[in-house]
Enzyme design. Sequence first.
Site, short mmCIF file in Angstrom:
data_model
loop_
_atom_site.label_atom_id
_atom_site.label_comp_id
_atom_site.label_asym_id
_atom_site.label_seq_id
_atom_site.Cartn_x
_atom_site.Cartn_y
_atom_site.Cartn_z
N LYS A 236 0.86 -1.14 -0.21
CA LYS A 236 0.01 -0.02 0.10
C LYS A 236 0.93 1.23 -0.05
CE LYS A 236 -3.75 -2.43 2.48
NZ LYS A 236 -4.53 -2.37 3.65
N TYR B 15 -12.26 -2.90 -3.41
CA TYR B 15 -12.72 -2.93 -1.91
C TYR B 15 -14.17 -2.90 -2.04
CZ TYR B 15 -8.13 -2.47 0.17
OH TYR B 15 -6.78 -2.70 0.82
N ARG C 284 -1.31 -14.58 4.20
CA ARG C 284 -2.05 -14.00 5.28
C ARG C 284 -1.44 -14.39 6.44
NH1 ARG C 284 -6.54 -10.88 4.39
NH2 ARG C 284 -7.70 -11.48 6.15
N ARG D 190 2.62 -6.98 9.47
CA ARG D 190 1.89 -5.86 10.12
C ARG D 190 2.39 -5.66 11.76
NH1 ARG D 190 -3.70 -7.51 7.56
NH2 ARG D 190 -3.74 -5.99 5.70
N ASN E 244 -1.82 -0.12 7.04
CA ASN E 244 -1.38 -1.31 7.79
C ASN E 244 -0.51 -2.05 6.63
OD1 ASN E 244 -3.44 -2.11 5.84
ND2 ASN E 244 -4.54 -3.14 7.33
N HIS F 76 -1.75 -5.38 1.69
CA HIS F 76 -2.92 -6.03 1.33
C HIS F 76 -2.73 -7.72 0.86
CE1 HIS F 76 -7.04 -7.33 -0.11
NE2 HIS F 76 -6.37 -7.89 -1.43
N GLU G 68 -9.13 -10.72 -7.52
CA GLU G 68 -8.30 -9.36 -7.35
C GLU G 68 -7.03 -9.45 -8.42
OE1 GLU G 68 -7.28 -9.76 -2.98
OE2 GLU G 68 -9.34 -9.11 -2.50
P1 IDP Z 1 -7.33 -7.14 5.66
O1 IDP Z 1 -6.60 -6.08 4.81
O2 IDP Z 1 -6.68 -7.84 6.56
O3 IDP Z 1 -8.09 -8.30 4.64
P2 IDP Z 1 -10.23 -5.94 5.74
O4 IDP Z 1 -11.09 -6.42 6.76
O5 IDP Z 1 -10.46 -6.81 4.44
O6 IDP Z 1 -8.65 -6.35 6.35
O7 IDP Z 1 -10.03 -4.56 5.51
C1 IDP Z 1 -9.69 -4.03 4.30
C2 IDP Z 1 -8.84 -2.94 4.78
O8 IDP Z 1 -9.65 -1.82 5.39
C3 IDP Z 1 -7.66 -3.08 5.87
O9 IDP Z 1 -6.45 -3.80 5.44
C4 IDP Z 1 -7.58 -1.77 6.30
O10 IDP Z 1 -6.61 -0.98 5.52
C5 IDP Z 1 -8.85 -0.94 6.32
N1 IDP Z 1 -9.86 -1.35 7.47
C6 IDP Z 1 -10.23 -2.37 7.86
N2 IDP Z 1 -10.76 -2.14 9.24
C7 IDP Z 1 -10.77 -0.66 9.36
C8 IDP Z 1 -11.03 -0.16 10.66
O11 IDP Z 1 -11.92 -0.47 11.69
N3 IDP Z 1 -10.51 1.36 10.56
C9 IDP Z 1 -9.86 1.90 9.49
N4 IDP Z 1 -9.51 0.96 8.41
C10 IDP Z 1 -9.90 -0.35 8.42
MG MG Z 2 -9.63 -8.21 3.43
#
Ligand code: IDP
Ligand code: MG
Length: 150
Positions: free
Chosen positions: A10, A50, A86, A103, A113, A116, A127
């Site tokens: 990212k 997304y 993951r 992370r 974070n 992805h 994707e």
């Molecule tokens: P992942 O990236 O671990 O699969 P997802 O739940 O798919 O997590 O969420 C996608 C992305 O959205 C996360 O990587 C993060 O950048 C952002 N995100 C997820 N939850 C939150 C939150 O509670 N606050 C702010 N950003 C979030």
């Molecule tokens: Mg995800």
Amino acid sequence: MQETTFVMLKPDCVQRGLIGKVISRFESKGLRISAMKLLEVDEKTASTHYEEHQGKDFYQPLLKYITSGPVVVMALTGDSSIQMVRKIVGKTDPKKAEPGTIRGDLAIEVSRNIVHASDSSESAERELGIFFKEDDYSDYNRVEEGWIYP
Ligand code: IDP
Ligand code: MG
């Protein structure tokens, strides 16, 4: 089972100069980079990528974040690569991610974070299809997969 997963470094990863460090973790694990490029994600591509998060309170900030600067996208191939990547990436919230994960070691905020990674074979296929076309892929083996120096 040999499979290919989608990974995006990212904008915060790129801007903090962590591209090499993060890719190195995947490479040292033994995964093969089968496609890779640096690009800027436009709004439309970001919302497709997304789409599962549409309507959530972090959705708009998430789109802004992911379109804020260049990212590195890659296809990583190897045995059980989807699950394995993951694991290497760690939990979504870097505060909860274990030390030793990307992370857990390199980030603090859930909204920044670093990386992805696809969470299932369906999302990997979807994707990869958003960011790569057939001729973006290189077919080769790593040394431990049987590649012989010419
Ligand atoms: P992942 O990236 O671990 O699969 P997802 O739940 O798919 O997590 O969420 C996608 C992305 O959205 C996360 O990587 C993060 O950048 C952002 N995100 C997820 N939850 C939150 C939150 O509670 N606050 C702010 N950003 C979030
Ligand atoms: Mg995800």
